[in-house]
Each structure stands twice: as C-alpha cells, then as structure tokens.
Design an enzyme around this catalytic site. Structure first.
Site, short mmCIF file in Angstrom:
data_model
loop_
_atom_site.label_atom_id
_atom_site.label_comp_id
_atom_site.label_asym_id
_atom_site.label_seq_id
_atom_site.Cartn_x
_atom_site.Cartn_y
_atom_site.Cartn_z
N ASN A 114 -96.28 -37.62 14.17
CA ASN A 114 -96.83 -36.64 13.23
C ASN A 114 -96.94 -35.29 13.92
O ASN A 114 -97.24 -35.22 15.11
CB ASN A 114 -98.23 -37.11 12.80
CG ASN A 114 -98.87 -36.20 11.76
OD1 ASN A 114 -98.19 -35.62 10.93
ND2 ASN A 114 -100.19 -36.09 11.81
N HIS B 182 -99.05 -31.67 13.92
CA HIS B 182 -100.35 -31.22 13.45
C HIS B 182 -100.58 -29.78 13.93
O HIS B 182 -100.34 -29.47 15.10
CB HIS B 182 -101.46 -32.14 13.99
CG HIS B 182 -102.81 -31.78 13.46
ND1 HIS B 182 -103.18 -32.04 12.15
CD2 HIS B 182 -103.85 -31.15 14.03
CE1 HIS B 182 -104.41 -31.58 11.96
NE2 HIS B 182 -104.83 -31.03 13.08
N SER C 207 -99.64 -29.73 17.89
CA SER C 207 -99.53 -31.01 18.58
C SER C 207 -98.52 -31.91 17.88
O SER C 207 -98.36 -31.83 16.66
CB SER C 207 -100.88 -31.75 18.58
OG SER C 207 -101.91 -30.95 19.11
N ASP D 233 -105.39 -38.45 12.98
CA ASP D 233 -104.89 -37.61 14.08
C ASP D 233 -105.48 -38.01 15.43
O ASP D 233 -105.81 -37.15 16.26
CB ASP D 233 -105.16 -36.11 13.78
CG ASP D 233 -104.46 -35.66 12.52
OD1 ASP D 233 -103.33 -36.12 12.26
OD2 ASP D 233 -105.03 -34.84 11.77
C1 GAR Z 1 -97.31 -28.19 9.17
O1 GAR Z 1 -98.04 -27.20 9.83
C2 GAR Z 1 -97.84 -29.56 9.55
O2 GAR Z 1 -98.24 -29.66 10.86
C3 GAR Z 1 -99.02 -29.67 8.63
O3 GAR Z 1 -98.52 -29.21 7.41
C4 GAR Z 1 -97.58 -28.16 7.66
C5 GAR Z 1 -96.33 -28.43 6.86
O4 GAR Z 1 -95.54 -27.30 6.82
N1 GAR Z 1 -99.50 -31.01 8.59
C6 GAR Z 1 -100.80 -31.31 8.58
O5 GAR Z 1 -101.68 -30.47 8.53
C7 GAR Z 1 -101.10 -32.79 8.60
N2 GAR Z 1 -102.49 -33.01 8.89
P1 GAR Z 1 -94.05 -27.35 6.23
O6 GAR Z 1 -94.12 -28.16 4.94
O7 GAR Z 1 -93.69 -25.93 6.00
O8 GAR Z 1 -93.19 -28.02 7.27
#
Ligand code: GAR
Length: 201
Positions: free
Chosen positions: A106, A108, A135, A144
């Site tokens: 994942n 984060h 991360s 997480d």
């Molecule tokens: C990313 O920053 C990812 O790390 C986060 O959502 C965003 C997706 O962006 N995920 C979380 O917060 C999970 N807890 P994207 O759709 O533009 O790739």
C-alpha cells in the site's frame, strides 16, 4: 516478469506513474489488471495503456466481507504475483489480506506510523507538523500498521493546503512505489522477510 494487480478508488495518478514505468522494456514488472471499489477516474489510465479493469462496487454489497469475497474472486482470475493498493480508500477484510499477504502493498501519504488512516495529509496539517512524508508498506489487518518497505520525508510549508501538500507528496510516493515494485521484481526486496530484524553482520 512480476505481474501486478493495482486497486484504486480515485484519480489514479500514482497508478499512471506505475503504468508508465512498466511500459519501459527494461522494467521487470507488468500491470495485468486494475480494479476499483467505485467507478474511479483512474480507470481511464488503465484503458489508455490497454490494461483490463474490473469494478467491485463496495456500496452494492451488504457487508465488507461479501465485498471482499467478490474482490478476491476477481483478483484470483488474474492471479498476480503482487497486489498494489494505490489510493484504494477501503479497508480490506482480513480474508483478502490473508489470501495475499505478504504480496500486498500500500502507498500512504504520510511518514508512518505517523498519521495513518484515510486522511493522512489532513491529519498532518491539523497536527501542525512541520514535516510529513510518504510510505510504502506491506498490508496487514491493521490500519497502515504493516512493515514499512520505503519512506521519505516531505516538508510542510507554512501556506500549505491539504491539496498543495498532497500534490507535493504524490511524486515522492510514485518514486518510492516504482522503486519498491522494481526491487520486489528483481528479488532485491523479499516480502516474506519484510518486518524481520536486519541480519547481524
Ligand atoms: C495517494 O496519495 C495514496 O497514497 C492515498 O490516496 C492517494 C491516491 O492518489 N491513499 C491513502 O490515503 C490510503 N490511506 P491517486 O488516486 O492520484 O493515485
């Protein structure tokens, strides 16, 4: 060649970066399918790259467990070597985590264990942090809490909004994700040993 399934919920900008990296002949992994829990904008990136997609709409299932069963059925069709959660904004039920662990990672937008959960960027700002980060972790059944594979600090600027900070974190996440996938594919990073203490010299 490492085969990868990517699960998304949103715009899929990190997915796109991985698709671009994987399109290069010397990258040792290929994205074989992109799945989502909702009609995600990021599907457009998969379609541009000719990658199949599947949708398992969370809201149409009576429980997380039932949703997870269908998600698992779809993933099993592709039987990837690695599952990447790239902005999937749902907790996976333990049955799915157990089916893939430790081949489930994942990204984060915070420097874990700081600011876990769905609002990592917002929570860092609200806490008045002067730095946060990005991360990549192995997914376990906590929120997480899995072993950290890679992470990097990102400064918080005085005039940052949630959007501006998140947009500065994402390029770091992309770089870390691509590097982690590459290292898993080459065998440099052994997920079955992630979280184990480093061998003593
Ligand atoms: C990313 O920053 C990812 O790390 C986060 O959502 C965003 C997706 O962006 N995920 C979380 O917060 C999970 N807890 P994207 O759709 O533009 O790739």
């Amino acid at each position: 060649m490492l085969t990868v399934a990517v699960l998304i919920s949103g715009t899929g900008s990190n997915l796109r970066a991985l698709l671009e990296a994987a399109a290069s002949a010397d990258f040792p992994a290929r994205v074989v399918v992109v799945g989502a829990d909702r009609q995600a904008d990021g599907f457009a990136h998969a379609e541009q790259f000719g990658i199949p997609t599947f949708l398992v709409p969370f809201r149409e299932f009576e429980s997380r467990e039932h949703w997870g069963e269908e998600l698992q059925r779809q993933l099993a069709v592709w039987n990837p070597d690695l599952v990447v959660l790239s902005g999937l904004m749902r907790l996976l039920p333990a049955s799915v985590v157990d089916a893939w662990a430790p081949r489930l990672i994942n990204t984060h937008p915070a420097y874990l264990p700081e600011f876990p959960g769905a609002h990592g960027v917002r929570d860092a700002l609200a806490a008045g942090a002067t730095e946060t980060g990005a991360s990549v972790i192995v997914v376990d059944t906590g929120v997480d809490t899995g072993p950290i594979l890679a992470q990097e600090r990102v400064p918080v600027l005085a005039d940052d909004t949630e959007h501006s900070l998140h947009e500065r974190i994402k390029p770091v996440e992309r770089r870390l994700l691509i590097d982690v996938v590459r290292r898993i594919a080459t065998g440099e990073l052994d997920l079955s040993r992630a979280g184990a203490p480093a061998p003593t010299p």
